[in-house]
Motif scaffolding. Structure first.
Motif, PDB file in Angstrom:
ATOM      1  N   ILE A 199      37.459  41.585  52.218  1.00  0.00           N
ATOM      2  CA  ILE A 199      37.600  41.207  50.815  1.00  0.00           C
ATOM      3  C   ILE A 199      36.243  41.375  50.160  1.00  0.00           C
ATOM      4  O   ILE A 199      35.247  40.842  50.639  1.00  0.00           O
ATOM      5  CB  ILE A 199      38.037  39.735  50.686  1.00  0.00           C
ATOM      6  N   ASP A 200      36.204  42.177  49.102  1.00  0.00           N
ATOM      7  CA  ASP A 200      34.964  42.215  48.328  1.00  0.00           C
ATOM      8  C   ASP A 200      35.317  42.310  46.850  1.00  0.00           C
ATOM      9  O   ASP A 200      36.488  42.260  46.480  1.00  0.00           O
ATOM     10  CB  ASP A 200      34.051  43.358  48.786  1.00  0.00           C
ATOM     11  N   GLN A 201      34.315  42.438  46.042  1.00  0.00           N
ATOM     12  CA  GLN A 201      34.520  42.485  44.596  1.00  0.00           C
ATOM     13  C   GLN A 201      35.548  43.539  44.203  1.00  0.00           C
ATOM     14  O   GLN A 201      36.426  43.285  43.389  1.00  0.00           O
ATOM     15  CB  GLN A 201      33.184  42.820  43.917  1.00  0.00           C
ATOM     16  N   ALA A 202      35.420  44.697  44.815  1.00  0.00           N
ATOM     17  CA  ALA A 202      36.223  45.834  44.370  1.00  0.00           C
ATOM     18  C   ALA A 202      37.653  45.766  44.893  1.00  0.00           C
ATOM     19  O   ALA A 202      38.592  46.097  44.188  1.00  0.00           O
ATOM     20  CB  ALA A 202      35.563  47.134  44.801  1.00  0.00           C
ATOM     21  N   SER A 203      37.814  45.344  46.126  1.00  0.00           N
ATOM     22  CA  SER A 203      39.157  45.481  46.685  1.00  0.00           C
ATOM     23  C   SER A 203      39.414  44.535  47.846  1.00  0.00           C
ATOM     24  O   SER A 203      38.485  44.048  48.493  1.00  0.00           O
ATOM     25  CB  SER A 203      39.365  46.919  47.154  1.00  0.00           C
TER      26      SER A 203
ATOM     27  N   ALA B  91      44.398  36.890  39.737  1.00  0.00           N
ATOM     28  CA  ALA B  91      42.988  36.532  39.865  1.00  0.00           C
ATOM     29  C   ALA B  91      42.773  35.233  40.640  1.00  0.00           C
ATOM     30  O   ALA B  91      41.784  35.086  41.361  1.00  0.00           O
ATOM     31  CB  ALA B  91      42.358  36.422  38.486  1.00  0.00           C
TER      32      ALA B  91
ATOM     33  N   ARG C   8      44.886  49.230  50.319  1.00  0.00           N
ATOM     34  CA  ARG C   8      44.339  48.298  49.335  1.00  0.00           C
ATOM     35  C   ARG C   8      45.430  47.455  48.701  1.00  0.00           C
ATOM     36  O   ARG C   8      46.532  47.923  48.491  1.00  0.00           O
ATOM     37  CB  ARG C   8      43.617  49.066  48.222  1.00  0.00           C
TER      38      ARG C   8
END
Lengths: 171, 301
Positions: free
Chosen positions: B250-254, B219, B213
């Motif tokens: 790639i997603d919201q969490a990681s 951001a 990860r």
């Protein structure tokens, strides 16, 4: 005279066999076998050995050996020291408690007991590790490792039975 | 006589079982104490660990050789089957690479000229130690390798472990003749990295799964699938620019990265000595000149 010395040595070597096998299996579990994705899901060979010998010949596998083997395992795998020692001693203890019940039962019953104990051991290890690293570890490889351990037990038990038949009886 | 023996046995048997129980409890407590001490200060048992690894490494090395030979043999047979096809592919590849070689030579010359123009401080040269993997000591919770090189070969904690130009981890424990490499997928692994395309900084962390990860990615950093991830060299332990892997999801969490190297088949690793004394003295020589030049500049004006 010569003969008796050799005989004694022979008996001693046989008495040590369960301990040596358990230690040897720890070494086996860290050898690079070049099998795809094997390394992260290595079955716990030592657990099989500790279970078998503490069930059938607890007199030949002292708790101290189990402790040492656990420490050796932790050091060789690079894990936090003491985890595997706790887990294996736990297996040793629970197996000892169930000994009266399991002795003389059919192999399937013993295997079932082993699966239960191995599952508990894996869960215990997961809990300890997650506490140490203060995170919920992804349990997938622990699960695969457990499945392999459970599935391979009959194979190893056969070898252990063979070895056991060569060992001297309880004095 | 037999009666007496029996009586002795009657007395000693419970004592014995009590002693055994006491021994068991004592050992369990010791294991827990060791665990807690090790958790509080991981360096407490370092000497013991290193000593054990140093003594078992030769045994592991001897045992791992036949295994490696068998594995190599099987691989060879597999390769024989695909030899023809592979040959054709390699010929094409070779032709393509020859073109690249010419271009690379041109670039290198250009690079040297441009560096001269800029008075660029070159990266310190690294020395490499090649070591054999003697144990793949990964379990369900730990990912590491043991290699047969140690402090006597110039291995030190924190050095980068490289296979085929790609980073696989770092040295985490050093004995005299053996060392442990903590793989990138281990829970304890944290590596400062860059997303090569955008130069976005991040930390690559292992979480016990095959993909790693990216943490601390700012951001507004632009990251997309297929982006290459390389070492940033921040922290000064690793050389910068070692390739690591590519962004796969790639997603919201990681953001997840797949490493280039499959560590199931590693037989040898290169340990990169980036800061050894020889190198750092060479480094200071190299640094001296450019620094001087920079100092002279104002007087020239």
């Amino acid at each position: 005279m010569m003969n008796t010395v050799w005989q004694r040595l022979d008996v001693l070597a046989r008495m040590l066999t369960p301990s040596l096998i358990t230690g040897g299996l720890v070494i086996l579990s860290v050898l690079p076998l070049h099998i795809p994705s094997y390394s992260s899901v290595v079955p716990s060979f030592a657990l099989m050995s500790v279970f078998y010998w503490s069930l059938h010949r607890p007199d030949l596998l002292p708790a101290f050996t189990v402790f040492l083997v656990g420490i050796l395992y932790d050091i060789l795998t690079g894990g936090p020291m003491g985890v595997q020692a706790c887990v294996l001693l736990g297996v040793y203890w629970v197996t000892g408690l169930q000994r009266q019940f399991l002795l003389g039962k059919s192999f399937l019953v013993v295997w079932w007991a082993f699966i239960m104990i191995a599952a508990a051991a894996e869960v215990l290890q997961w809990i300890i590790m997650s506490l140490i690293f203060a995170t919920l570890i992804i349990p997938l490889s622990a699960l695969f490792s457990f499945l392999q351990t459970a599935a391979l037990y009959p194979l190893f038990a056969r070898v252990f039975i063979r070895v056991q038949s060569t060992l001297p009886q309880v004095a | 006589m037999a009666n007496r023996q029996e009586r002795v046995h009657k007395i000693t048997a419970p004592l014995r079982s009590m002693a055994q129980r006491f021994m068991f409890l004592f050992l369990l407590m010791s294991a827990v104490v060791i665990l807690l001490f090790g958790k509080a200060d991981p360096t407490v048992f370092e000497r013991t660990r290193v000593a054990v690894i140093d003594t078992t490494a030769p045994v592991l090395e001897i045992l791992s050789r036949p295994v490696a030979t068998v594995a190599a043999f099987i691989k060879e047979i597999e390769q024989l089957a695909v030899l023809r096809g592979e040959n054709a592919i390699l010929r094409q590849e070779n032709a393509r690479l020859e073109v690249w070689q010419i271009r690379a030579q041109k670039f290198e010359e250009e690079n040297v000229r441009l560096r001269d123009l800029l008075r660029y401080v070159p990266e310190p040269p690294a020395t490499y130690v090649a070591a054999r993997v003697v144990a793949n000591s990964s379990g369900a919770f730990v990912r590491s390798l043991l290699v047969n090189a140690g402090s006597q070969d110039g291995i030190a904690n924190g050095q980068a472990a490289v296979v085929g130009g790609n980073l696989i981890g770092r040295v985490a424990e050093v004995g005299q003749t053996s060392a442990r490499i903590l793989l990138m997928s281990d829970l304890n692994s944290r590596i400062p990295v860059l997303v090569a395309a955008t130069r976005a900084r991040a930390v690559l962390a292992g979480d016990n799964s095959p993909l790693q990860r990216l943490f601390y990615l700012s951001a507004n950093a632009q990251v997309k699938r297929g982006d290459k991830v390389i070492t940033s060299g921040h922290g000064g332990v690793f050389p910068a620019g070692l390739s690591i892997g590519i962004v796969t999801s790639i997603d919201q969490a990681s953001v997840r990265v797949r490493p280039y190297v499959n560590w199931d088949f590693i037989e040898e690793v290169l340990l990169v000595d980036y800061e050894s004394e020889v190198v750092s003295s060479a480094l200071s020589d190299r640094y001296e000149q450019p620094v001087k030049l920079v100092g002279e500049k104002p007087t020239e004006r």
